[in-house]
Design a protein around this motif. Structure first.
Motif: not given
Ligand code: DGJ
Length: 732
Positions: A176-190, A222-232
């Motif tokens: 369980n993670l918790h991040l704080k930033a003005p916005e977040f960008w997710l890179t996901q895969y399918h 259909f959906q790999p369990s890897v992802f990236m999140v960029s704050p800001g």
């Protein structure tokens, strides 16, 4: 450096431990790596929350002040920022854990009790934080394994209780993670078959975004369990902050990304609880798989290099070992072969110059011969018509040709048209009262059943016992779980979890007996790769789509998460591109071939033989070097990347044209990365077609500084669509 870092970590640790012993209001637990810190804090009411995940501070004592930097109105009561969010008490956000206690009550609260730090090695520390419900005898232990040098953290949990009867776990996250930033960008895969690892980047909006799989086996299809999140803002290759996350689990997974009403991003990752309520008896422990994550402040490139290093050091089987080049017969013959034909292919293996011949699907089953994908799966007896002298005569013939021999299996699966199905219908996952539903004409065996685990182990063990010099296994997995039902399990909602645990039991047993035999993790393409499975496999098969143009894009995306050493790339008949292009693309990882060698023109064969010699020269840099992405094929007409060895003395640069329109090519030099600016390098083009020469001067010497600031033009064009350059440091 290491000593200072260890000293500081220890100081922070001592302060935290002292604080908790002396009964200070707060306990701060900084989990520091070389460049980052994930900071947990228990407040005066013993709520454990995440107060910080970011760049490491010079003074570990300052982490305790982080909450003061936020607005008073921000929720730091331990509810939203909870390090492991329980359900049914004060929390209303997406939980990490939900339970039904033995008495039927559904509320859970978890408070900090204690924590420990164990030094696994000077670079790896294991933190254990114990949480307990103040009302029920219910305990959750959070584990954080911190890999300092690579900035990687693995998190998992253990759930146990001493209630009067069984407790039902309805959700059981690893992390369980918790991040704080003005916005977040997710890179996901399918993806899908032949179209794996398709990326999508989007801004995370309020609410919950769930990445999940319910396929049972082949879970990442259909959906790999890897992802990236960029704050800001979205991180680029070399700039910006980025969090990489990946589930170490080869079954159903679920990753919730919740942007809550106070703009916190809460990530809850674990096994999927879909149809999987788990009944936990008193004193039993439920251990979740690990979720691995890391944070980089210098873009996606640095993050991936750290993950590669971590994978080679700690996860991937034989991460510092060698790999075998091979010739596979799947596309050359499909199911249509016999001993004579294979003897010919063994000669071709030698002629081509690869290390090993890999016999694919179709070598087994007699009552229902495996002459297509509709029959025979599960009957692992050699087919007497095709191979009257057994596998051992092939292994012997391979040795006569001075090459090694490997074999394909798919031991988790069964065709209904098989003796195995006839003998053991109870070993098959199927709803007894419902019509069967097939994926590639097959069903999945029930690996929750120890008898089935033993059967699968024996498939492998028999092959090795009968053929001690067998050198390689390709382990395939082509079906998903339909009609989930186990004749073995009393509790059906345990099936998805016990299946994967059963699979790991088998793989662990195989590895106990055969610790290092190379095995390829294949799943009708790349439907299964993850870091739990890769503990047992030396490499994986990214996709059945081997069209080199498609592979450039797929290999590019896989490379963010998995090192080249583990990525099997084969040259095949897919795609209309020239052979050189195919070989150059496959060389970017672990090189193999699946072609009819006999049909190659003399010039083509000579080219492949020479390319293999080059590969043997540079493979160590590709496998163990640092990978730098230089030009993204999604952002222009070409792709460029370079591998540089840790001593920065050698490198290999790959360049591919991905757009064949008139006039496309490299109009400007490509700047290299990762070199020693003060060193001087020669740049030599390799993999040239026989009779052709390079427009690049092989006698020129460039400084690393020049190559990184000005660059070099590989001179790609529509008549020069791929270029491989070898960099060598000139010794003064
Ligand atoms: C799917 C794999 O991805 C292929 O490479 C091949 O091994 C076939 N299965 C064989 O059935």
């Amino acid at each position: 450096m290491i000593t200072t870092c260890t000293r500081k970590t220890l100081a922070a640790w001592l302060m935290a431990a002292l604080g908790s012993t002396l009964g200070y209001a707060q306990t701060t637990i900084p989990l520091e790596t070389r460049s980052t810190a994930l900071v947990l804090q228990a407040d005066d009411k013993k709520n454990l929350r995440i107060v910080y995940y970011g760049e490491k501070l010079a003074d570990a004592g300052s982490y305790a002040q982080v909450p003061q930097a936020y607005r008073q109105t921000d929720d730091y009561s331990g509810v939203l920022a909870s390090a492991y969010t329980p359900a049914g008490s004060r929390n209303l956000a997406e939980p990490a854990i939900t339970v039904v206690h033995a008495d039927g009550n559904t509320s859970l609260d978890l408070r900090y009790i204690t924590h420990t730090r164990q030094e696994v090695t000077p670079q790896v520390a294991l933190y254990t934080v114990t949480l307990q419900d103040p009302v029920y005898p219910f305990t959750v232990k959070l584990f954080y394994k911190v890999y300092s040098q690579e900035d990687v953290i693995e998190q998992w949990s253990e759930i146990s209780h001493q209630e009067k009867g069984p407790v039902v776990l309805n959700k059981f996250a690893s992390a369980n993670l918790h991040l704080k930033a003005p916005e977040f960008w997710l890179t996901q895969y399918h993806g899908d078959w032949a179209k794996e690892m398709q990326p999508e980047t989007s801004r995370i909006t309020h609410g919950i975004k769930t990445l999940d799989s319910k396929l049972g086996t082949r879970a990442n299809l259909f959906q790999p369990s890897v992802f990236m999140v960029s704050p800001g803002k979205p991180a680029t290759e070399d700039e910006g902050t980025v969090l990489y996350g990946a589930m170490e689990w080869s079954g159903n997974f679920r990753i919730d990304l919740e942007l809550d009403y106070q703009d916190n991003l809460r990530i809850v990752a674990g096994m999927n609880n879909f149809a999987s309520a788990y009944t936990l008896k008193p004193k039993e422990t439920f251990a979740t798989p690990a979720f691995v994550f890391l944070l980089s402040h210098h873009g996606k490139g640095e993050a991936s290099r750290k993950l590669h290093t971590w994978a080679r050091n700690y996860k991937l089987l034989d991460g510092h070992g060698t790999r075998l080049t091979l010739l596979n017969n799947w596309e050359a013959t499909y199911f249509d072969f016999n001993e004579q034909k294979l003897f010919g292919l063994l000669k071709d293996t030698k002629r081509l110059g690869v290390d090993l011949f890999l016999l694919d699907d179709g070598w087994f089953a007699n009552k229902y011969p495996r002459n297509g994908d509709t029959a025979g799966l599960g009957d692992w007896e050699v087919n007497r018509t095709k191979l009257p002298n057994g596998v051992s005569s092939l292994v012997k013939e391979a040795a006569n040709n001075d090459v090694k021999f490997g074999i394909w299996i798919e031991p988790e699966m069964v065709n209904p048209k098989s003796e195995l199905y006839e003998k053991h219908p109870d070993w098959v996952i199927r709803q007894p009262a419902r019509e069967e539903h097939y994926f590639r004409n097959q069903l999945v065996l029930d690996l929750s059943n120890p008898a089935v685990q033993q059967f699968v182990f024996q498939v492998v063990d028999k092959l090795f016992t009968e053929n001690p010099s067998l050198a390689y296994i390709k382990w395939d997995c082509n079906a998903v779980v339909y009609n989930a039902y186990s004749a073995h399990l009393r509790n059906q909602s345990h099936l998805y979890i016990e299946y994967v645990r059963g699979l790991y039991n088998v793989l662990a047993k195989i590895r106990q007996k055969y610790p290092k035999v190379p095995m390829m993790l294949c799943s009708g393409g790349g439907g299964r790769v993850d870091y739990a499975a890769l503990q047992y496999f030396t490499e994986f098969w990214p996709s059945d789509n081997t069209d080199p143009l498609e592979r450039i894009f797929m290999q590019w995306e896989y490379s963010y998460f998995y090192p080249a050493l583990a990525t099997s790339n084969h040259v095949t008949a897919w795609g209309k591109q020239p052979l050189k292009f195919k070989v150059d693309v496959a060389m970017m990882g672990k090189l193999g071939f699946d072609i009819v060698v006999d049909e190659l023109e003399a010039q083509e064969l000579a080219f492949c033989q020479q390319a293999l010699r080059h590969y043997n020269d540079v493979k160590q840099v590709i496998w163990q070097g640092d990978q730098y992405r230089l030009a993204d094929p999604r952002q222009g007409s070409f792709a460029s990347l370079v591998y540089v060895d840790p001593a920065r003395a050698t490198g290999v640069m790959f360049n591919y044209l991905v757009n064949n329109r008139y006039g496309e090519g490299t109009p400007y030099p490509v700047k290299l990365k990762g070199l020693d600016p003060a060193a001087r390098y020669t740049v030599r083009e390799i993999n040239l077609l026989p009779g052709t020469s390079s427009p690049l001067r092989s006698d020129a010497v460039y400084s690393g500084d020049f190559l990184m600031k000005v660059g070099i033009n590989p001179q790609l064009s529509t008549s020069r669509t791929s270029v491989v350059l070898q960099l060598s440091k000139v010794t003064p």
